[in-house]
Design a protein around this motif. Structure first.
Motif, PDB file in Angstrom:
ATOM      1  N   PRO A   1       6.113  -0.863   7.857  1.00 11.20           N
ATOM      2  CA  PRO A   1       7.101   0.212   7.803  1.00 11.20           C
ATOM      3  C   PRO A   1       6.678   1.418   6.960  1.00 11.20           C
ATOM      4  O   PRO A   1       7.344   2.440   6.998  1.00 11.20           O
ATOM      5  CB  PRO A   1       8.326  -0.465   7.169  1.00 11.20           C
ATOM      6  CG  PRO A   1       7.776  -1.571   6.348  1.00 11.20           C
ATOM      7  CD  PRO A   1       6.489  -1.998   6.987  1.00 11.20           C
TER       8      PRO A   1
ATOM      9  N   ALA B   1       1.151   1.744   5.274  1.00 11.28           N
ATOM     10  CA  ALA B   1       0.106   1.256   4.364  1.00 11.28           C
ATOM     11  C   ALA B   1      -1.036   0.613   5.149  1.00 11.28           C
ATOM     12  O   ALA B   1      -2.196   0.728   4.766  1.00 11.28           O
ATOM     13  CB  ALA B   1       0.698   0.245   3.384  1.00 11.28           C
ATOM     14  N   THR B   2      -0.690  -0.049   6.231  1.00 10.07           N
ATOM     15  CA  THR B   2      -1.738  -0.636   7.071  1.00 10.07           C
ATOM     16  C   THR B   2      -2.243   0.426   8.032  1.00 10.07           C
ATOM     17  O   THR B   2      -1.447   1.112   8.675  1.00 10.07           O
ATOM     18  CB  THR B   2      -1.176  -1.826   7.870  1.00 10.07           C
ATOM     19  OG1 THR B   2      -0.820  -2.846   6.951  1.00 10.07           O
ATOM     20  CG2 THR B   2      -2.193  -2.382   8.847  1.00 10.07           C
TER      21      THR B   2
ATOM     22  N   CYS C   1       1.578   0.425   0.114  1.00 13.64           N
ATOM     23  CA  CYS C   1       2.172  -0.869   0.479  1.00 13.64           C
ATOM     24  C   CYS C   1       3.354  -1.202  -0.423  1.00 13.64           C
ATOM     25  O   CYS C   1       3.245  -1.131  -1.644  1.00 13.64           O
ATOM     26  CB  CYS C   1       1.107  -1.962   0.371  1.00 13.64           C
ATOM     27  SG  CYS C   1       1.767  -3.614   0.627  1.00 13.64           S
TER      28      CYS C   1
ATOM     29  N   GLY D   1       4.898  -4.158  -0.212  1.00 12.91           N
ATOM     30  CA  GLY D   1       4.916  -5.620  -0.398  1.00 12.91           C
ATOM     31  C   GLY D   1       6.016  -6.332   0.360  1.00 12.91           C
ATOM     32  O   GLY D   1       6.463  -7.404  -0.058  1.00 12.91           O
ATOM     33  N   CYS D   2       6.420  -5.777   1.523  1.00 15.32           N
ATOM     34  CA  CYS D   2       7.548  -6.379   2.245  1.00 15.32           C
ATOM     35  C   CYS D   2       7.173  -7.666   2.978  1.00 15.32           C
ATOM     36  O   CYS D   2       8.036  -8.420   3.408  1.00 15.32           O
ATOM     37  CB  CYS D   2       8.143  -5.380   3.223  1.00 15.32           C
ATOM     38  SG  CYS D   2       7.045  -4.969   4.590  1.00 15.32           S
ATOM     39  N   ARG D   3       5.909  -7.892   3.190  1.00 14.04           N
ATOM     40  CA  ARG D   3       5.384  -9.123   3.807  1.00 14.04           C
ATOM     41  C   ARG D   3       5.688  -9.235   5.308  1.00 14.04           C
ATOM     42  O   ARG D   3       5.545 -10.292   5.900  1.00 14.04           O
ATOM     43  CB  ARG D   3       5.872 -10.384   3.063  1.00 14.04           C
ATOM     44  CG  ARG D   3       5.603 -10.247   1.593  1.00 14.04           C
ATOM     45  CD  ARG D   3       6.063 -11.357   0.741  1.00 14.04           C
ATOM     46  NE  ARG D   3       7.450 -11.683   0.706  1.00 14.04           N
ATOM     47  CZ  ARG D   3       8.380 -11.071  -0.006  1.00 14.04           C
ATOM     48  NH1 ARG D   3       8.054 -10.026  -0.745  1.00 14.04           N
ATOM     49  NH2 ARG D   3       9.633 -11.476   0.003  1.00 14.04           N
ATOM     50  N   TYR D   4       6.108  -8.135   5.905  1.00 20.16           N
ATOM     51  CA  TYR D   4       6.364  -8.146   7.346  1.00 20.16           C
ATOM     52  C   TYR D   4       5.049  -8.398   8.084  1.00 20.16           C
ATOM     53  O   TYR D   4       4.992  -9.176   9.040  1.00 20.16           O
ATOM     54  CB  TYR D   4       6.966  -6.799   7.745  1.00 20.16           C
ATOM     55  CG  TYR D   4       7.710  -6.760   9.070  1.00 20.16           C
ATOM     56  CD1 TYR D   4       8.029  -7.919   9.776  1.00 20.16           C
ATOM     57  CD2 TYR D   4       8.120  -5.544   9.606  1.00 20.16           C
ATOM     58  CE1 TYR D   4       8.726  -7.863  10.977  1.00 20.16           C
ATOM     59  CE2 TYR D   4       8.814  -5.475  10.805  1.00 20.16           C
ATOM     60  CZ  TYR D   4       9.104  -6.634  11.491  1.00 20.16           C
ATOM     61  OH  TYR D   4       9.793  -6.557  12.681  1.00 20.16           O
TER      62      TYR D   4
ATOM     63  N   ARG E   1      -3.310 -12.490   6.169  1.00 17.95           N
ATOM     64  CA  ARG E   1      -2.775 -11.613   5.113  1.00 17.95           C
ATOM     65  C   ARG E   1      -2.117 -12.437   4.019  1.00 17.95           C
ATOM     66  O   ARG E   1      -1.441 -13.433   4.310  1.00 17.95           O
ATOM     67  CB  ARG E   1      -1.773 -10.624   5.710  1.00 17.95           C
ATOM     68  CG  ARG E   1      -2.472  -9.627   6.585  1.00 17.95           C
ATOM     69  CD  ARG E   1      -1.526  -8.602   7.128  1.00 17.95           C
ATOM     70  NE  ARG E   1      -2.304  -7.474   7.617  1.00 17.95           N
ATOM     71  CZ  ARG E   1      -2.174  -6.240   7.173  1.00 17.95           C
ATOM     72  NH1 ARG E   1      -1.287  -5.947   6.248  1.00 17.95           N
ATOM     73  NH2 ARG E   1      -2.921  -5.278   7.661  1.00 17.95           N
TER      74      ARG E   1
ATOM     75  N   VAL F   1      -0.334  -6.453  -0.379  1.00 15.02           N
ATOM     76  CA  VAL F   1      -0.864  -7.504   0.486  1.00 15.02           C
ATOM     77  C   VAL F   1      -2.388  -7.408   0.539  1.00 15.02           C
ATOM     78  O   VAL F   1      -2.938  -6.310   0.568  1.00 15.02           O
ATOM     79  CB  VAL F   1      -0.220  -7.355   1.884  1.00 15.02           C
ATOM     80  CG1 VAL F   1      -1.084  -7.978   2.950  1.00 15.02           C
ATOM     81  CG2 VAL F   1       1.151  -8.007   1.897  1.00 15.02           C
TER      82      VAL F   1
END
Ligand code: SF4
Ligand code: SF4
Lengths: 201, 296
Positions: free
Chosen positions: A70, A73-74, A89, A91-94, A104, A135
């Protein structure tokens, strides 16, 4: 240009040298393995045997991790590398959930290998490159590629099971070996188009 | 045999947000409908405010859990992600709902008379309609957030957004039935809520059955998820206590004309629906088993 790798499963002896080299290169804290070797049993007794599947990020051409991120970051570089910008990032881990290859790893804490208060000089140096709350993933050792070096896992493999290079260049070693031996990718049905091929699987 | 484990990356905070998002949106939506129908005006007035307050609370909880530092702001300042990421889309939908919901509800509360519009005037009503439309999307988007994850077959399922929509709306009615204990209401208005609750509970029960059946037939990983999903808590907590019993209670309340009785039956059903709704979100989130890397 599209970086990729071929891993010959017949050559892999499951020694985990790549796992250790990756940990050293990236200074990942305990519990986080960006590169790992999965061991599994095939066949049934008395003809059962152990097989090995070395795996890390597949640097997918159609990466689901990128799609869901979202914050932007990626991102995907021109050379195919899928990377995370820790400054963006949240850090939402989606992406961790979306990656079908378990490539990841959320970095919740940065712990020392030998416990609190016993940081080694190497950890001290490497931990500066990690950002807590983001991540982590394999980068194909992007920091080494610029210097014309190979990823640490490729360089260290004593069985010469890994081959790395440009998949878009038909003359590269990796393209040739994939063309010659007909490599396969993991979970092709998901349409992620991985850049890591497995030979003799 | 190896133990089956659901994903561990998202836990209670995400569960609470899914629950509160649906609940808040449902509360607003039915309050707005009551208001438009001229039924139970006091209940409608309070409900339109509870909706955005609850969704705001859920969003804060979620951001505390999922967001690291100031990077959370990128959810709103990186619109390019709207093209692909359902978390970003959800953040925008929820924010829109909260803003329009407050804009519609607040003029009816003491201390906000200075606002240059009123809830039933042209602008206030436009805000209300905008919030009502968004309220239909807020319970659905969590189903999309989970639904696009191909590596978790139990989530990658078209029934999930529908399930979350019905569950969200149903809990919204439950909130209004509880608030009705403390404000002036009439039997006709409560019967309207009971009918809506009854229809939604039946739809939810059917969707839930379809969801579990589809998950059960989605490969070995799906079957593993279905086993985690259909534990005793799920069957007795979500299906029986959270849906079947409320259906019975609401049917009885529809046959009654005594205000006190209708109120109490609605409130008991509401408590059950709320508990069932929370357990349902928890069951779905924690039963998300990932495909193994090698095969499925
Ligand atoms: S393997 Fe996972 S982390 Fe790597 S690019 Fe593919 S989806 Fe992303
Ligand atoms: S954890 Fe970071 S990289 Fe992964 S989806 Fe969230 S913001 Fe993007």
């Amino acid at each position: 240009m599209r970086y990729g790798m071929a891993i010959d499963l017949k050559k892999c002896v499951g020694c985990n040298a790549c796992t250790v080299a990756c940990r050293m290169e990236n200074g990942t804290p305990p519990g986080i393995l960006l590169c790992q070797v999965e061991k599994y049993e095939v066949g049934t007794y008395p003809a059962a045997r152990m097989d090995f599947l070395p795996r890390a990020c597949m640097h997918c051409a159609e990466p689901p991790c990128l799609e869901v991120c979202p914050t932007g970051a990626t991102y995907q570089r021109e050379d195919g590398l899928v990377l995370v910008d820790p400054r963006k990032c949240m850090g939402c881990r989606y992406c961790v959930l979306a990656c079908p290859y378990e490539a990841r790893h959320p970095l919740r804490r940065i712990e020392n290998y030998y416990g609190p208060g016993t940081v080694t000089p190497w950890e001290e140096k490497k931990h500066k490159t990690l950002t807590k709350g983001t991540v982590q993933k394999c980068t194909f050792c992007a920091h080494r590629l610029g210097d014309g070096r190979q990823p640490a896992c490729v360089e260290v493999c004593p069985a010469n099971a890994r081959c790395f290079g440009d998949l878009d260049d038909p003359e590269s070693d990796v393209s040739r070996v994939v063309a010659r031996q007909g490599g396969s990718v993991l979970k092709a049905e998901l349409g992620t188009c991985p850049s890591v091929y497995y030979l003799n699987s | 045999m190896t133990e089956i484990k659901g994903q561990k990356h998202w836990g209670w905070m995400v569960v609470l947000d899914l629950f509160l998002a649906g609940l808040g949106a449902g509360t607003f939506l039915f309050s707005f409908v009551l208001d438009r129908l001229g039924e139970c005006p006091e209940l409608a007035r309070i409900g339109t405010l509870i909706g955005p307050v609850v969704v705001l609370l859920g969003s804060v909880l979620l951001l505390l859990d999922l967001g690291e530092g100031g990077h959370v702001l990128r959810l709103w300042f990186h619109p390019a992600a709207l093209r692909t990421s359902w978390i970003t889309r959800g953040a925008w939908l929820q924010t829109g709902f909260i803003i329009f919901g407050f804009a519609h509800a607040l003029p009816r509360f003491a201390g906000f008379a200075w606002l240059p519009w009123d809830a039933s005037g042209g602008l206030g009503l436009a805000f209300g309609w905008a919030a009502a439309v968004l309220a239909l999307t807020v319970p659905v988007y969590p189903g999309m957030v989970l639904g696009v994850i191909r590596s978790i077959p139990a989530w990658n399922n078209a029934a999930l957004p529908v399930l979350f929509l019905f569950a969200g709306l149903n809990t919204g009615i439950a909130v209004l039935q509880l608030v009705a204990l403390g404000v002036t209401v009439d039997v006709a208005g409560l019967h309207l809520l009971a009918i809506a609750g009854l229809v939604l509970s039946v739809l939810l029960l059917l969707t839930l059955a379809a969801y579990v059946e589809i998950v059960r037939h989605t490969g070995t990983t799906g079957r593993a998820s279905a086993r985690l999903l259909t534990s005793g808590v799920f069957v007795w907590g979500v299906a029986v206590a959270g849906l079947v019993l409320p259906i019975v209670l609401l049917a009885v309340s529809l046959a009654s004309t005594g205000l006190a009785q209708v109120r109490v039956l609605g409130a008991v059903s509401a408590v059950l629906v709320l508990a069932g709704g929370l357990l349902l979100r928890h069951a779905v989130v924690t039963s998300g088993v990932r495909m193994t890397v090698r095969s499925d």
